[in-house]
Design a protein around this motif. Structure first.
Motif, PDB file in Angstrom:
ATOM      1  N   LEU A 157       0.848  -1.182   0.000  1.00 31.87           N
ATOM      2  CA  LEU A 157       0.000   0.000   0.000  1.00 31.87           C
ATOM      3  C   LEU A 157       0.880   1.227   0.000  1.00 31.87           C
ATOM      4  CD1 LEU A 157      -2.408  -1.216   2.806  1.00 31.87           C
ATOM      5  CD2 LEU A 157      -2.931  -1.118   0.355  1.00 31.87           C
ATOM      6  N   LEU A 158       0.502   2.201  -0.795  1.00 35.23           N
ATOM      7  CA  LEU A 158       1.272   3.445  -0.819  1.00 35.23           C
ATOM      8  C   LEU A 158       0.386   4.577  -0.337  1.00 35.23           C
ATOM      9  CD1 LEU A 158       2.170   1.975  -3.919  1.00 35.23           C
ATOM     10  CD2 LEU A 158       4.006   3.511  -3.231  1.00 35.23           C
ATOM     11  N   THR A 159       0.966   5.451   0.487  1.00 37.78           N
ATOM     12  CA  THR A 159       0.180   6.583   0.944  1.00 37.78           C
ATOM     13  C   THR A 159       1.092   7.757   1.283  1.00 37.78           C
ATOM     14  OG1 THR A 159      -1.601   7.271   2.445  1.00 37.78           O
ATOM     15  CG2 THR A 159       0.157   5.944   3.387  1.00 37.78           C
ATOM     16  N   GLY A 160       0.470   8.873   1.669  1.00 34.16           N
ATOM     17  CA  GLY A 160       1.227  10.060   2.060  1.00 34.16           C
ATOM     18  C   GLY A 160       1.087  10.288   3.556  1.00 34.16           C
ATOM     19  N   ALA A 161       2.120  10.878   4.161  1.00 31.13           N
ATOM     20  CA  ALA A 161       2.088  11.134   5.604  1.00 31.13           C
ATOM     21  C   ALA A 161       1.053  12.193   5.959  1.00 31.13           C
ATOM     22  CB  ALA A 161       3.464  11.572   6.088  1.00 31.13           C
ATOM     23  N   ASN A 162       0.518  12.854   4.927  1.00 29.08           N
ATOM     24  CA  ASN A 162      -0.506  13.861   5.183  1.00 29.08           C
ATOM     25  C   ASN A 162      -1.918  13.274   5.148  1.00 29.08           C
ATOM     26  OD1 ASN A 162      -0.404  13.314   2.465  1.00 29.08           O
ATOM     27  ND2 ASN A 162      -0.635  15.441   1.793  1.00 29.08           N
ATOM     28  N   SER A 163      -2.017  11.945   5.057  1.00 21.72           N
ATOM     29  CA  SER A 163      -3.341  11.326   5.023  1.00 21.72           C
ATOM     30  C   SER A 163      -3.506  10.350   6.182  1.00 21.72           C
ATOM     31  CB  SER A 163      -3.529  10.590   3.688  1.00 21.72           C
ATOM     32  OG  SER A 163      -4.551   9.610   3.819  1.00 21.72           O
ATOM     33  N   ALA A 164      -4.258  10.758   7.183  1.00 21.65           N
ATOM     34  CA  ALA A 164      -4.466   9.896   8.345  1.00 21.65           C
ATOM     35  C   ALA A 164      -5.188   8.622   7.930  1.00 21.65           C
ATOM     36  CB  ALA A 164      -5.260  10.630   9.418  1.00 21.65           C
ATOM     37  N   THR A 165      -6.106   8.744   7.006  1.00 18.37           N
ATOM     38  CA  THR A 165      -6.853   7.579   6.539  1.00 18.37           C
ATOM     39  C   THR A 165      -5.923   6.525   5.969  1.00 18.37           C
ATOM     40  OG1 THR A 165      -8.199   9.355   5.630  1.00 18.37           O
ATOM     41  CG2 THR A 165      -9.051   7.129   5.393  1.00 18.37           C
ATOM     42  N   GLY A 166      -4.990   6.994   5.131  1.00 20.34           N
ATOM     43  CA  GLY A 166      -4.045   6.085   4.497  1.00 20.34           C
ATOM     44  C   GLY A 166      -3.162   5.392   5.513  1.00 20.34           C
ATOM     45  N   LEU A 167      -2.875   6.073   6.615  1.00 20.36           N
ATOM     46  CA  LEU A 167      -1.966   5.517   7.607  1.00 20.36           C
ATOM     47  C   LEU A 167      -2.670   4.578   8.572  1.00 20.36           C
ATOM     48  CD1 LEU A 167      -0.062   8.805   8.505  1.00 20.36           C
ATOM     49  CD2 LEU A 167       0.865   6.870   7.228  1.00 20.36           C
ATOM     50  N   ARG A 168      -3.987   4.682   8.625  1.00 18.67           N
ATOM     51  CA  ARG A 168      -4.719   4.033   9.693  1.00 18.67           C
ATOM     52  C   ARG A 168      -5.118   2.594   9.392  1.00 18.67           C
ATOM     53  NH1 ARG A 168      -9.313   6.596   9.741  1.00 18.67           N
ATOM     54  NH2 ARG A 168      -8.620   8.689  10.269  1.00 18.67           N
ATOM     55  N   SER A 169      -5.360   2.267   8.123  1.00 19.67           N
ATOM     56  CA  SER A 169      -6.060   1.013   7.810  1.00 19.67           C
ATOM     57  C   SER A 169      -5.453  -0.281   8.375  1.00 19.67           C
ATOM     58  CB  SER A 169      -6.299   0.920   6.315  1.00 19.67           C
ATOM     59  OG  SER A 169      -5.136   1.285   5.621  1.00 19.67           O
ATOM     60  N   THR A 170      -5.327  -1.313   7.562  1.00 18.41           N
ATOM     61  CA  THR A 170      -5.018  -2.660   8.071  1.00 18.41           C
ATOM     62  C   THR A 170      -3.610  -2.818   8.638  1.00 18.41           C
ATOM     63  OG1 THR A 170      -4.312  -3.207   5.863  1.00 18.41           O
ATOM     64  CG2 THR A 170      -6.564  -3.801   6.458  1.00 18.41           C
ATOM     65  N   PRO A 171      -3.380  -3.847   9.451  1.00 16.32           N
ATOM     66  CA  PRO A 171      -2.042  -4.114   9.978  1.00 16.32           C
ATOM     67  C   PRO A 171      -1.060  -4.461   8.860  1.00 16.32           C
ATOM     68  CG  PRO A 171      -3.690  -5.364  11.183  1.00 16.32           C
ATOM     69  CD  PRO A 171      -4.375  -4.793   9.979  1.00 16.32           C
ATOM     70  N   CYS A 172       0.188  -4.080   9.033  1.00 10.86           N
ATOM     71  CA  CYS A 172       1.216  -4.361   8.037  1.00 10.86           C
ATOM     72  C   CYS A 172       2.485  -4.857   8.726  1.00 10.86           C
ATOM     73  CB  CYS A 172       1.554  -3.102   7.234  1.00 10.86           C
ATOM     74  SG  CYS A 172       0.311  -2.702   6.011  1.00 10.86           S
ATOM     75  N   ARG A 173       3.087  -5.874   8.114  1.00 12.83           N
ATOM     76  CA  ARG A 173       4.311  -6.414   8.698  1.00 12.83           C
ATOM     77  C   ARG A 173       5.512  -5.522   8.377  1.00 12.83           C
ATOM     78  NH1 ARG A 173       6.995 -12.200   6.945  1.00 12.83           N
ATOM     79  NH2 ARG A 173       9.040 -11.833   7.888  1.00 12.83           N
ATOM     80  N   TYR A 174       5.457  -4.876   7.211  1.00 11.22           N
ATOM     81  CA  TYR A 174       6.580  -4.041   6.776  1.00 11.22           C
ATOM     82  C   TYR A 174       6.132  -2.589   6.643  1.00 11.22           C
ATOM     83  CZ  TYR A 174       8.269  -8.641   5.190  1.00 11.22           C
ATOM     84  OH  TYR A 174       8.647  -9.948   5.099  1.00 11.22           O
ATOM     85  N   ILE A 175       6.946  -1.700   7.201  1.00 13.81           N
ATOM     86  CA  ILE A 175       6.652  -0.272   7.091  1.00 13.81           C
ATOM     87  C   ILE A 175       7.880   0.432   6.520  1.00 13.81           C
ATOM     88  CG2 ILE A 175       5.963   1.827   8.332  1.00 13.81           C
ATOM     89  CD1 ILE A 175       3.893  -0.321   8.704  1.00 13.81           C
TER      90      ILE A 175
END
Ligand SMILES: [Zn+2]
Length: 639
Positions: A157-175
């Motif tokens: 998944l790709l997102t921007g640090a300015n989007s709380a929605t993008g950062l919030r969703s499902t658990p991820c093993r790799y960040i």
């Protein structure tokens, strides 16, 4: 996750099964050397990836391998050393070799889009094992969109640090958080975006987090903060001459005057200089060494542009860039951040507010000397000369007592050309005057320090030469960091119009920055407590006005181009504001420091206090400001 079957379903199924196979014990660097292709669109060196081109990337990449116990990798790297590609290699490794849910965060959604379209897409297309696993973005229902890439066993998944929605969703093993110093400090009121992203990995025992950035401003830099909490690895390379391992530091890079082509690195051990031609060899022999204990889970790596491989960004280019930007603060900041990978210290001493200082004006009149004063010094600034307008001597008399508590006794402007005698005759009146203390004791000025650095050097020398016995000395300001407030005197032979004059003058160098550090710190911080003033407190007489304080605070500290270190603050003038009063205070203070060369510091106050007791007192009553109480000020006013 959703697995989407397309016309490519056969190969897709194969890879799906392959993706579910137990992870091979392959490291990220080994994976990259075996599979990664650099695209001609995104790389200046297209073709198969070779880790030995950038040997320092091996260990950071390998900490991201599933076999490593490290959970978090912090890369505080400058630009042009391959940090981006190291991140991409890890992404490829995850997709092909260790699949799982991955979140890649860019500073903004827009940048995430760009990463996806450019870097990622070309890597996926040109690296066969990856193009096998992710369907082209253009095919419908391929599981491959701009912001999400499905692959067997995982999803990116790709997102921007300015989007709380993008950062919030499902658990991820790799960040993977890229350029974290460009992240906002708070996203949509939900807090720190890096913390939000990292939170998503907490449920994974074998999680991996990669944070990268060039640093920005000191105390505000996320990557520096993360690096400081890590084991702080630095890349040690052996000196080609003596073999001593050391990590490269900018002040060790030397060159002849203004010729960047002579740039060479000076070994800290044997002081031999070696050229960049050794780079390929010493980079390969280099090794990362931790410089802090760390907890074994967070590995931090710092790398400056000095390590940039041959053919990428040379030492010569680095020096050229340095010479271009060293005197321009914004450009210098960029250099320090992106080339040295260091943080930039912002102006950390702002102007002292004039208003706050007006509150400190006291009731004693100018020209009068408060009872506590034991020594007097005078600072003289020479303005104009050489036919300019507004030629003048600007003078301040300061009184001093134990602990360097100071009193502004008087400040005056003597108009006149320093190349003519008149203005010096006026100064004589102040130099020779009796300054009467509250108790009637007559005091003389112990040291008069006159600036010889302006356009009137010769007249200043002439004046001082014949008044040494009155404590009149020629000084010159030097802003070199770390200098003593005043140097030992240096004899200078005067020579005008080819004719040597009798005798010589003694010139003293004043460590202006040292004095300003001390004095402005006191102006800012020292208080009048209930028990009395704190040591070094500065008092101002009743007629000190706003314009005086404006001049006193006309300089501020900024970071300047001092090669011996980068957090070196330097005093600079604010544009368009005169600062004579500050200079005079500095010279008067330097004069006090000159007395320390003659009397031991521990005894100077007691010695002079006793001496004053033996001075004749004024016969008249000791009331301050009475007509009969003539002081230095009256002499000049009557002149
Ligand atoms: Zn050496």
């Amino acid at each position: 996750m959703t697995v989407v079957f397309t016309s490519r379903s056969t190969s897709y199924l194969d890879s799906f099964r392959e993706g579910l196979k137990p992870e091979q014990p392959l490291t990220v660097s080994a994976w990259a050397d075996r599979y990664r292709m650099l695209s001609s669109r995104a790389s200046s060196e297209p073709g198969p990836w070779r880790t030995n081109r950038t040997p320092y990337l091996k260990e950071p990449m390998d900490c991201l391998s599933t076999s490593s116990p490290v959970q978090k990798v912090v890369l505080m790297f400058c630009s042009q050393v391959g940090k981006t590609e190291a991140g991409s290699n890890w992404l490829g490794y995850v997709i092909h070799h260790a699949p799982g849910p991955l979140l890649a965060v860019q500073p903004t959604v827009e940048m995430a889009k760009r990463l996806s379209k450019q870097r990622l897409e070309s890597m996926l297309q040109e690296t066969p094992v990856l193009s096998d696993r992710i369907a082209p973005a253009r095919s419908r229902d391929s599981g491959n969109t701009l912001f999400s890439k499905a692959f067997p066993g995982g999803m990116m998944l790709l997102t921007g640090a300015n989007s709380a929605t993008g950062l919030r969703s499902t658990p991820c093993r790799y960040i993977f958080c890229d350029e974290v110093d460009a992240f906002p400090s708070d996203v949509d009121g939900e807090g720190d975006p890096v913390a939000l992203a990292e939170k998503r990995a907490t449920t994974f025992a074998r999680r991996k987090i990669l944070l990268t950035s060039t640093p920005t401003v000191k105390d505000f830099s996320r990557i520096e903060n993360e690096f400081e909490r890590s084991d702080q690895r630095r890349y040690y390379i052996p000196c080609p001459s003596c073999g001593e391992y050391q990590y490269l530091k900018w002040p060790q890079l030397k060159w002849e005057k203004t010729d960047p082509s002579t740039a060479a690195y000076e070994c800290e051990k044997c002081h031999e200089r070696f050229s960049e031609m050794h780079k390929t060899s010493f980079l390969r022999k280099g090794e990362w060494r931790a410089t802090a204990p760390g907890d074994g889970k967070v590995a931090g790596f710092h790398l400056s542009g000095l390590y940039s491989p041959l053919g990428w960004f040379s030492w010569q280019e680095m020096v050229e860039e340095w010479l271009r930007c060293k005197d321009d603060a914004p450009a210098l900041k960029t250099f320090i951040n992106t080339r040295l990978s260091e943080t930039w210290a912002e102006d950390y001493v702002s102007a002292v507010s004039t208003e706050g200082l007006l509150d400190r004006v006291e009731s004693y009149k100018p020209g009068t000397v408060p009872q506590k004063v034991i020594l007097l010094t005078m600072g003289v600034d020479v303005q104009g000369g050489g036919g300019t307008k507004d030629q003048r001597l600007s003078v301040s008399v300061w009184g001093w007592a134990e602990g360097e508590e100071g009193w502004l006794i008087d400040h005056q402007t003597l108009m006149g050309d320093a190349h003519q005698a008149d203005v010096w005759t006026a100064l004589d009146l102040l130099v020779n005057a009796d300054w009467v203390r509250e108790d009637g004791v007559k005091m003389k000025i112990s040291i008069t320090a006159i600036d010889s650095g302006g356009l009137a050097t010769m007249p200043v020398y002439q004046y001082c030469r014949t008044r040494l016995n009155l404590g009149v000395v020629a000084i010159k300001g030097a802003s070199t960091r770390g200098q003593a407030p005043i140097s030992r005197g240096k004899r200078i032979d005067i020579n005008t119009k080819g004719k040597s004059l009798m005798g010589s003058v003694i010139l003293y160098m004043v460590g202006s920055d040292t004095c300003k550090d001390a004095l402005m710190g006191r102006v800012r911080h020292n208080k009048l407590n209930k028990e009395g003033p704190s040591p070094g407190y500065l008092h101002f007489h009743s007629e000190t006005d706003e314009s005086y304080f404006r001049e006193l605070t006309a300089e501020r500290q900024i970071l300047k181009s001092n090669r011996s270190g980068f957090t070196v603050p330097t005093w600079v003038k604010k544009a368009g504001v005169p600062c004579e009063r500050l200079d005079e205070l500095v010279y008067a203070y330097a004069g006090l420091n000159l007395l320390y060369q003659r009397y031991p510091r521990s005894k100077i106050w007691l010695y002079h206090a006793k001496k004053l007791l033996n001075e004749p007192k004024k016969p008249s009553e000791n009331k301050l400001n009475s007509k009969s109480n003539r002081s230095g000020r009256d002499y000049v006013n009557n002149w």
